[in-house]
Design a protein around this motif. Structure first.
Motif, PDB file in Angstrom:
ATOM      1  N   PHE A  46       0.884  -1.161   0.000  1.00  0.00           N
ATOM      2  CA  PHE A  46       0.000   0.000   0.000  1.00  0.00           C
ATOM      3  C   PHE A  46       0.925   1.214   0.000  1.00  0.00           C
ATOM      4  O   PHE A  46       1.568   1.499   1.012  1.00  0.00           O
ATOM      5  CB  PHE A  46      -0.923  -0.024   1.224  1.00  0.00           C
ATOM      6  N   THR A  47       1.017   1.891  -1.144  1.00  0.00           N
ATOM      7  CA  THR A  47       2.062   2.900  -1.338  1.00  0.00           C
ATOM      8  C   THR A  47       1.689   4.298  -0.891  1.00  0.00           C
ATOM      9  O   THR A  47       2.557   5.161  -0.819  1.00  0.00           O
ATOM     10  CB  THR A  47       2.455   2.987  -2.821  1.00  0.00           C
ATOM     11  N   GLY A  48       0.410   4.536  -0.622  1.00  0.00           N
ATOM     12  CA  GLY A  48       0.023   5.923  -0.396  1.00  0.00           C
ATOM     13  C   GLY A  48       0.378   6.737  -1.631  1.00  0.00           C
ATOM     14  O   GLY A  48       0.386   6.215  -2.754  1.00  0.00           O
ATOM     15  N   ASP A  49       0.724   8.001  -1.439  1.00  0.00           N
ATOM     16  CA  ASP A  49       0.970   8.889  -2.568  1.00  0.00           C
ATOM     17  C   ASP A  49       2.372   8.769  -3.163  1.00  0.00           C
ATOM     18  O   ASP A  49       2.786   9.615  -3.942  1.00  0.00           O
ATOM     19  CB  ASP A  49       0.693  10.334  -2.165  1.00  0.00           C
ATOM     20  N   THR A  50       3.081   7.693  -2.849  1.00  0.00           N
ATOM     21  CA  THR A  50       4.335   7.424  -3.548  1.00  0.00           C
ATOM     22  C   THR A  50       4.031   6.990  -4.981  1.00  0.00           C
ATOM     23  O   THR A  50       4.841   7.173  -5.875  1.00  0.00           O
ATOM     24  CB  THR A  50       5.158   6.357  -2.798  1.00  0.00           C
ATOM     25  N   ILE A  51       2.847   6.441  -5.202  1.00  0.00           N
ATOM     26  CA  ILE A  51       2.399   6.063  -6.545  1.00  0.00           C
ATOM     27  C   ILE A  51       1.092   6.788  -6.859  1.00  0.00           C
ATOM     28  O   ILE A  51       0.139   6.747  -6.084  1.00  0.00           O
ATOM     29  CB  ILE A  51       2.174   4.532  -6.665  1.00  0.00           C
ATOM     30  N   PHE A  52       1.081   7.452  -8.025  1.00  0.00           N
ATOM     31  CA  PHE A  52      -0.125   8.021  -8.623  1.00  0.00           C
ATOM     32  C   PHE A  52      -0.341   7.216  -9.897  1.00  0.00           C
ATOM     33  O   PHE A  52       0.358   7.413 -10.885  1.00  0.00           O
ATOM     34  CB  PHE A  52       0.075   9.496  -8.976  1.00  0.00           C
ATOM     35  N   SER A  53      -1.277   6.305  -9.892  1.00  0.00           N
ATOM     36  CA  SER A  53      -1.476   5.363 -10.990  1.00  0.00           C
ATOM     37  C   SER A  53      -2.410   5.936 -12.048  1.00  0.00           C
ATOM     38  O   SER A  53      -3.598   6.131 -11.789  1.00  0.00           O
ATOM     39  CB  SER A  53      -2.038   4.058 -10.420  1.00  0.00           C
ATOM     40  N   GLY A  54      -1.862   6.184 -13.251  1.00  0.00           N
ATOM     41  CA  GLY A  54      -2.684   6.595 -14.379  1.00  0.00           C
ATOM     42  C   GLY A  54      -3.335   7.950 -14.238  1.00  0.00           C
ATOM     43  O   GLY A  54      -4.329   8.234 -14.902  1.00  0.00           O
ATOM     44  N   CYS A  55      -2.803   8.780 -13.360  1.00  0.00           N
ATOM     45  CA  CYS A  55      -3.364  10.118 -13.177  1.00  0.00           C
ATOM     46  C   CYS A  55      -2.239  11.095 -12.843  1.00  0.00           C
ATOM     47  O   CYS A  55      -1.112  10.690 -12.577  1.00  0.00           O
ATOM     48  CB  CYS A  55      -4.450  10.120 -12.103  1.00  0.00           C
ATOM     49  N   GLN A  56      -2.569  12.360 -12.871  1.00  0.00           N
ATOM     50  CA  GLN A  56      -1.580  13.407 -12.627  1.00  0.00           C
ATOM     51  C   GLN A  56      -0.968  13.293 -11.229  1.00  0.00           C
ATOM     52  O   GLN A  56      -1.670  13.078 -10.244  1.00  0.00           O
ATOM     53  CB  GLN A  56      -2.217  14.789 -12.789  1.00  0.00           C
ATOM     54  N   THR A  57       0.337  13.438 -11.173  1.00  0.00           N
ATOM     55  CA  THR A  57       1.095  13.383  -9.917  1.00  0.00           C
ATOM     56  C   THR A  57       1.222  14.783  -9.340  1.00  0.00           C
ATOM     57  O   THR A  57       1.539  15.730 -10.052  1.00  0.00           O
ATOM     58  CB  THR A  57       2.497  12.794 -10.191  1.00  0.00           C
ATOM     59  N   TRP A  58       1.004  14.899  -8.049  1.00  0.00           N
ATOM     60  CA  TRP A  58       1.128  16.174  -7.340  1.00  0.00           C
ATOM     61  C   TRP A  58       2.547  16.286  -6.771  1.00  0.00           C
ATOM     62  O   TRP A  58       2.968  15.444  -5.983  1.00  0.00           O
ATOM     63  CB  TRP A  58       0.138  16.226  -6.190  1.00  0.00           C
ATOM     64  N   LEU A  59       3.262  17.337  -7.143  1.00  0.00           N
ATOM     65  CA  LEU A  59       4.658  17.508  -6.737  1.00  0.00           C
ATOM     66  C   LEU A  59       4.879  18.681  -5.786  1.00  0.00           C
ATOM     67  O   LEU A  59       6.022  18.969  -5.446  1.00  0.00           O
ATOM     68  CB  LEU A  59       5.533  17.752  -7.986  1.00  0.00           C
ATOM     69  N   MET A  60       3.861  19.346  -5.356  1.00  0.00           N
ATOM     70  CA  MET A  60       3.999  20.623  -4.653  1.00  0.00           C
ATOM     71  C   MET A  60       4.947  20.582  -3.453  1.00  0.00           C
ATOM     72  O   MET A  60       5.840  21.398  -3.348  1.00  0.00           O
ATOM     73  CB  MET A  60       2.633  21.140  -4.183  1.00  0.00           C
ATOM     74  N   THR A  61       4.773  19.654  -2.543  1.00  0.00           N
ATOM     75  CA  THR A  61       5.612  19.606  -1.339  1.00  0.00           C
ATOM     76  C   THR A  61       6.697  18.547  -1.455  1.00  0.00           C
ATOM     77  O   THR A  61       7.309  18.165  -0.465  1.00  0.00           O
ATOM     78  CB  THR A  61       4.752  19.303  -0.091  1.00  0.00           C
ATOM     79  N   SER A  62       6.944  18.097  -2.665  1.00  0.00           N
ATOM     80  CA  SER A  62       7.807  16.936  -2.853  1.00  0.00           C
ATOM     81  C   SER A  62       9.293  17.260  -2.864  1.00  0.00           C
ATOM     82  O   SER A  62       9.705  18.391  -3.086  1.00  0.00           O
ATOM     83  CB  SER A  62       7.451  16.244  -4.167  1.00  0.00           C
ATOM     84  N   ASN A  63      10.056  16.189  -2.644  1.00  0.00           N
ATOM     85  CA  ASN A  63      11.488  16.162  -2.884  1.00  0.00           C
ATOM     86  C   ASN A  63      11.674  15.014  -3.877  1.00  0.00           C
ATOM     87  O   ASN A  63      11.601  13.843  -3.502  1.00  0.00           O
ATOM     88  CB  ASN A  63      12.254  15.909  -1.587  1.00  0.00           C
ATOM     89  N   VAL A  64      11.877  15.363  -5.137  1.00  0.00           N
ATOM     90  CA  VAL A  64      11.886  14.357  -6.208  1.00  0.00           C
ATOM     91  C   VAL A  64      12.998  13.330  -5.999  1.00  0.00           C
ATOM     92  O   VAL A  64      12.797  12.136  -6.220  1.00  0.00           O
ATOM     93  CB  VAL A  64      11.967  15.028  -7.592  1.00  0.00           C
ATOM     94  N   ASP A  65      14.159  13.769  -5.556  1.00  0.00           N
ATOM     95  CA  ASP A  65      15.266  12.825  -5.355  1.00  0.00           C
ATOM     96  C   ASP A  65      14.928  11.805  -4.263  1.00  0.00           C
ATOM     97  O   ASP A  65      15.181  10.612  -4.433  1.00  0.00           O
ATOM     98  CB  ASP A  65      16.555  13.569  -5.022  1.00  0.00           C
TER      99      ASP A  65
END
Length: 156
Positions: A34-53
């Motif tokens: 159960f990945t939570g928001d680590t995976i956005f499957s087939g839809c737009q990914t939200w990056l606002m508060t993210s650290n991509v690395d």
């Protein structure tokens, strides 16, 4: 953290990236995470508060789990472990496009206007159609903020 409930093992795995406190739950007997928001499957990914690395590192932690067959994402339908590659590419494409904009000297506003993936990474999640502009604008803007701050810190 590992819990044992009857015959079921529950591994809580820290997967920061989307947010600093992101967690995934691995149930090895069911071959599922159960990945939570680590995976956005087939839809737009939200990056606002993210650290991509960090997010990419979290994806690799999930990929390294033994005998995982299914991922239950925070958004979108259940997918197989191979979807980690897709999510990784989404993150790299967003970061790369904004990094290129910064390298070209585009302002934050120009980057927000020109760097968009409306048609590339799928629709927004169910019931959030009105959020497309919000997601696109904030993804580009927040990445621009982070990359320009990083360049400033490095003296560029």
């Amino acid at each position: 953290l590992t819990l044992k409930v009857g015959d079921t093992t529950i591994h809580c795995l820290w997967t920061p990236g989307h947010t600093p406190g992101q967690l995934a739950v691995h149930v090895p007997e069911e071959r599922v995470v159960f990945t939570g928001d680590t995976i956005f499957s087939g839809c737009q990914t939200w990056l606002m508060t993210s650290n991509v690395d960090q997010w990419i590192e979290a994806l690799e932690r999930i990929r390294a789990l033994p005998d995982v067959q299914y991922l239950v994402p925070g958004h979108g339908p259940v997918v197989t472990l191979d979807y980690v590659n897709t999510q990784r590419q989404v993150l790299l494409q967003w970061k790369g496009a904004v990094a290129e904009a910064v390298a070209k000297g585009w302002s934050r506003e120009e980057t927000i206007e020109r760097v968009r993936f409306d048609d590339k990474f799928g629709p927004v999640d169910v019931g959030q159609a009105y959020m497309m502009d919000h997601i696109q604008n904030n993804n580009a803007g927040s990445l621009w903020d982070k990359l320009t701050a990083l360049n400033y810190a490095k003296g560029r």
